[in-house]
Write an enzyme that holds these catalytic residues in place. Structure first.
Site, short mmCIF file in Angstrom:
data_model
loop_
_atom_site.label_atom_id
_atom_site.label_comp_id
_atom_site.label_asym_id
_atom_site.label_seq_id
_atom_site.Cartn_x
_atom_site.Cartn_y
_atom_site.Cartn_z
N CYS A 90 0.88 -1.18 -0.03
CA CYS A 90 0.00 0.10 -0.01
C CYS A 90 0.97 1.32 -0.01
O CYS A 90 1.26 1.69 1.04
CB CYS A 90 -0.64 -0.04 1.18
SG CYS A 90 -1.95 1.49 1.50
N LEU A 91 1.35 1.57 -1.16
CA LEU A 91 2.22 2.72 -1.08
C LEU A 91 2.24 3.42 -2.70
O LEU A 91 1.59 2.85 -3.38
CB LEU A 91 3.56 2.51 -0.96
CG LEU A 91 4.57 1.82 -1.99
CD1 LEU A 91 6.11 2.06 -1.61
CD2 LEU A 91 4.37 0.27 -1.99
#
Lengths: 153, 484
Positions: A90-91
Site C-alpha cells: 500500500c504505497l
C-alpha cells in the site's frame, strides 16, 4: 464490473504481454480476468535474486476508478510488503487517494520491480523491517536472503 | 485569334488555381472574377489589445482574409490583376491591406508580366502565418477596436473546437482512441479524456460523496505545478461546477456536488450553528458560506487556495465581537427560516432574555443513543473532530472531511509527507501497530478497539473493575481476619 472496465483490462493485458517488466510472467485467465497471477523472479541486482515470487493482482469492480490490489502470495522480507498471510502493498500510486485512472497495471508491475531492487523504507508498511533496512543493512540482507531460500525457491 | 488565346490564358489560370484551392469560387456572372478565403492561423498566437476596457487576448484563429480577384482584359501581358482584400469584421487596418494589395502588382512587374496569382496567394498565406507582421510592428500587443472583441474571440473558440473535433485522442481511462468530438479538454491544464469516461468517473465520485476526487484525472496533473511553487504542494484543484456542466454532467448531479461541497465546509467548521428543528437540521444563515442558488453562476474561482483566503478574511472580521453583544445570539435557519437562539437553541426570545446553553438531558433518546454510540466506538479527527470508524486497512487515516492525516489508534496528527514515521518510532505507543485491526474495527471480532474513545472507556472500565476487585479482596481479607 462494467463492459468498459473488462475491455480495459483485456487491453491492458495485451499491452503487458508486449511490454512485461523483466523477470515477470503473467498468468491470465479469461474466465476470471479480474485476478491476475504474476510469477516474478527476484531481480539479479537485489537481495531477492534467485527467488521466485507469486503475486496476485485483483481488480476492484470500480476499476480503473479505484486502484488494483497487489499482494505477495510468496512470503518476502521487505519493508513495503506486509509480513502476514496477506502480503499486502500500500504505497505510492496503490493508495486509493493517490491512484488516478490513467495509471496502468504495467506501471504497477514496474513499481513492484523497482521496489525489489530499492525498497522504500520511508513509506514502509513494516516499520521494524524498514528500521533494520536503514540501521542494519547487513542483518536485513541476511534475513531477506534467508527468506528467499526458505520460501521462494 | 489573339483575343481568344488571351481568354484561354486567364481561364486556364483560374481553372488550375481551382484545382489547387477547391474553395476558390469563380463568379458565375463574370468568368474572370473569383474569390478565395485565406485562413489566418498565425504560427504564434496573435496578441491583440482591446482598449476599452483594457484586455489582451492571444488568438490563434482569426477571421479569414477575403481575396477578390478580377482579371482585366489584357492580363497578364499588359495589365496586372485587379484585386481587393477585406476581412469581416475589419480587424486588419486598411493601410496594411493596401500594402498587401500593392504587392500583387509588384510581383507582376517582377515576374515580367506573366501569371502571378499562385505565387501571390502563397505570399498572402505566408503573410497570414506570421500574422501579417502585426505583432512585430510594435512590441506591444496589436490594438483592435473593442467592438470586434466578441466576434473575434468567439470565432477563435469555434475554430479551436472544430480543429479539436477533427483530432483523435487516446483516452487515458478507457485506453481507446476517440475522436475529438467525443472528448473534453480540461480548461486549466489542457489534459484530454473522453467524455464518457469523465462522466462515469465524476458521477461516481459525486454519488459516493468523494468530492476530493473531482479533479483532473491525469496522474501528472498538479505535479508539474508543485515543483514550481512548493506552497501549493498538495492542493490539487477541484473541477469547478461550471466546467462539470460543460463536460457535460447533468444539472442535478452538479447541484449535488455544489451542495455536498458546501455541506462539508459547514460541517468541518466548528463555528457552524445548526437548526434545532429535528426535521430540518439546516445550517444557520452565514455570510461565510452563502447558500448557492444558481450553480451556473459559479465561476472558475472555485479553487481551494482562494476559497481558504476568502474564508480567513471573513473569519477575521467576525471573530472580534462574537458572543459579546446580545444580538449575536439570534440565528436564522437557511432552510426553514426558523429564528432561534444560538446559545439555548430555543425559538428567538429577544435580546433581553438571559439564557444558558441547552442541557444534555433535553436531547432526545435517539440522539442520545447515537451520541452514545459515537462516544463509545469512534476515533475523532484531531482537526475537525468528525467521528470515524475504521472498516479495513491500516491505521493511517486521512480525514474524508478535512483531509487531515491522523492515527486511528491515538488520534495524533500525522505528517502527510511521512505518515508512517509515527508507527516507526519505538518511543510511541503506536510503534509497530500500523496494521492492527486491519479487518476493521468491530470487523473480525477477534480484537475490538472501538476507536480511541472506546479504548479509553474500556481502559477506564478495566481500571474500575481492578479497583473493585482489589476492594473486594481487601474486604474479604478483612472479613477473614475477623473470622479468625
Amino acid at each position: 464490473m462494467s463492459a468498459g472496465a473488462k475491455k480495459r483490462i483485456m487491453r491492458e493485458y495485451g499491452e503487458c504481454i508486449n511490454d512485461t517488466p523483466p523477470g515477470m510472467k503473467i498468468n491470465f485467465d479469461e474466465q476470471n480476468m479480474t485476478e491476475w497471477e504474476i510469477l516474478l523472479d527476484g531481480p539479479e541486482q537485489s537481495v531477492y535474486s534467485g527467488g521466485h515470487f507469486k503475486l496476485k493482482i485483483s481488480f476492484p469492480t470500480e476499476y480503473p476508478f479505484k486502484p488494483p490490489v497487489v499482494s505477495f502470495k510468496t512470503k518476502i522480507y521487505h519493508p513495503n510488503v506486509s509480513n502476514d498471510d496477506k502480503g499486502s502493498m500500500c504505497l505510492g500510486m496503490l493508495r486509493p487517494e493517490e491512484w488516478k485512472p490513467p495509471n496502468k497495471v504495467v506501471s504497477v508491475l514496474r513499481l513492484v520491480h523497482s521496489l525489489l531492487i530499492e525498497p522504500n523504507p520511508d513509506d514502509a508498511i513494516e516499520p521494524s523491517i524498514a528500521n533494520e533496512f536503514k540501521e542494519n543493512r547487513k542483518e536485513f540482507d541476511k534475513t531477506a536472503k534467508d527468506w528467499v531460500k526458505r520460501y521462494a525457491k | 485569334m489573339a483575343e481568344l488565346a488571351l481568354e484561354d490564358e486567364r481561364e486556364e489560370e483560374l481553372t488550375s488555381l481551382q484545382a489547387i484551392y477547391p474553395e476558390l469560387v469563380v463568379d458565375s456572372s463574370s468568368p474572370f472574377t473569383a474569390s478565395l478565403d485565406i485562413r489566418v492561423t498565425p504560427v504564434e498566437p496573435l496578441r491583440l489589445h482591446f482598449p476599452h476596457p483594457p484586455d489582451i487576448q492571444a488568438l490563434s484563429h482569426l477571421p479569414p482574409l477575403h481575396l477578390k480577384i478580377t482579371l482585366p482584359e489584357g492580363y497578364p501581358s499588359e495589365k496586372p490583376p485587379f484585386l481587393r482584400l477585406t476581412t469581416t469584421p475589419p480587424w486588419i487596418p486598411s493601410s496594411i491591406l493596401e500594402n498587401l494589395e500593392k504587392e500583387c502588382s509588384l510581383q507582376w512587374e517582377e515576374y515580367g508580366h506573366c501569371q502571378v496569382l499562385f505565387s501571390y496567394i502563397s505570399y498572402l498565406q505566408e503573410a497570414a502565418e506570421c500574422g501579417f507582421g502585426l505583432a512585430h510592428m510594435c512590441s506591444e500587443p496589436f490594438p483592435v477596436a473593442t467592438r470586434w472583441k466578441t466576434t473575434l474571440v468567439e470565432y477563435n473558440t469555434q475554430m479551436q473546437r472544430e480543429k479539436f473535433n477533427m483530432e483523435t485522442f487516446d483516452c487515458g481511462i478507457c485506453l481507446e482512441p476517440k475522436k475529438g468530438s467525443a472528448c473534453y479538454r480540461m480548461r486549466r491544464c489542457g489534459h484530454v479524456f473522453c467524455i464518457a469516461c469523465l462522466q462515469d468517473f465524476y458521477n461516481n465520485c459525486i454519488t459516493e460523496g468523494d468530492m476530493n476526487g473531482v479533479k483532473c484525472l491525469s496522474p501528472d496533473c498538479g505535479k508539474e505545478k508543485a515543483s514550481l511553487s512548493s506552497v501549493r504542494r498538495t492542493k490539487d484543484r477541484l473541477v469547478s461546477p461550471k466546467e462539470l456542466l460543460r463536460i457535460p454532467l447533468e444539472l442535478p448531479m452538479v447541484q449535488r456536488y455544489v451542495e455536498l461541497k458546501r455541506k462539508k465546509k459547514l460541517e468541518s467548521d466548528k463555528s457552524t450553528v445548526w437548526c434545532p428543528r429535528k426535521w430540518c437540521q439546516g445550517a444557520a444563515r452565514s455570510k461565510k458560506y452563502p447558500k448557492v442558488t444558481d450553480i451556473t453562476r459559479i465561476e472558475e474561482s472555485d479553487t481551494e487556495p482562494e476559497d481558504e483566503n476568502r474564508g480567513e478574511q471573513i473569519l477575521e472580521k467576525s471573530t472580534t465581537p462574537q458572543g459579546s453583544t446580545d444580538l449575536d445570539r439570534v440565528a436564522i435557519c437557511e432552510d426553514c427560516g426558523y429564528a432561534f437562539c444560538r446559545v439555548c437553541f430555543a425559538g428567538w426570545h429577544g435580546e433581553f432574555v438571559r439564557c444558558w446553553p441547552r442541557d444534555a438531558s433535553e436531547i432526545s433518546e435517539e440522539e442520545q443513543a447515537s451520541m452514545n454510540y459515537i462516544l463509545a466506538h469512534t476515533s475523532p479527527c484531531p482537526t475537525c473532530s468528525v467521528p470515524c470508524q475504521k472498516t479495513h486497512g491500516c491505521n493511517h487515516m486521512s480525514c474524508f472531511q478535512c483531509k487531515t492525516h491522523f492515527c486511528y489508534l491515538c488520534s495524533s496528527w500525522l505528517d502527510p509527507g511521512n505518515p508512517y514515521q509515527h508507527f516507526n518510532d519505538p518511543k510511541k505507543s503506536c510503534f509497530e501497530r500500523l496494521w492492527e485491526l486491519e479487518e476493521g474495527d468491530e470487523g473480525s471480532g477477534q480484537v475490538q478497539f472501538d476507536g480511541i474513545r472506546g479504548a479509553e472507556a474500556a481502559a477506564q472500565r478495566a481500571a474500575e473493575a481492578a479497583m473493585a476487585l482489589q476492594v473486594q479482596e481487601i474486604e474479604a481479607a478483612g472479613q477473614a481476619t475477623q473470622e479468625h
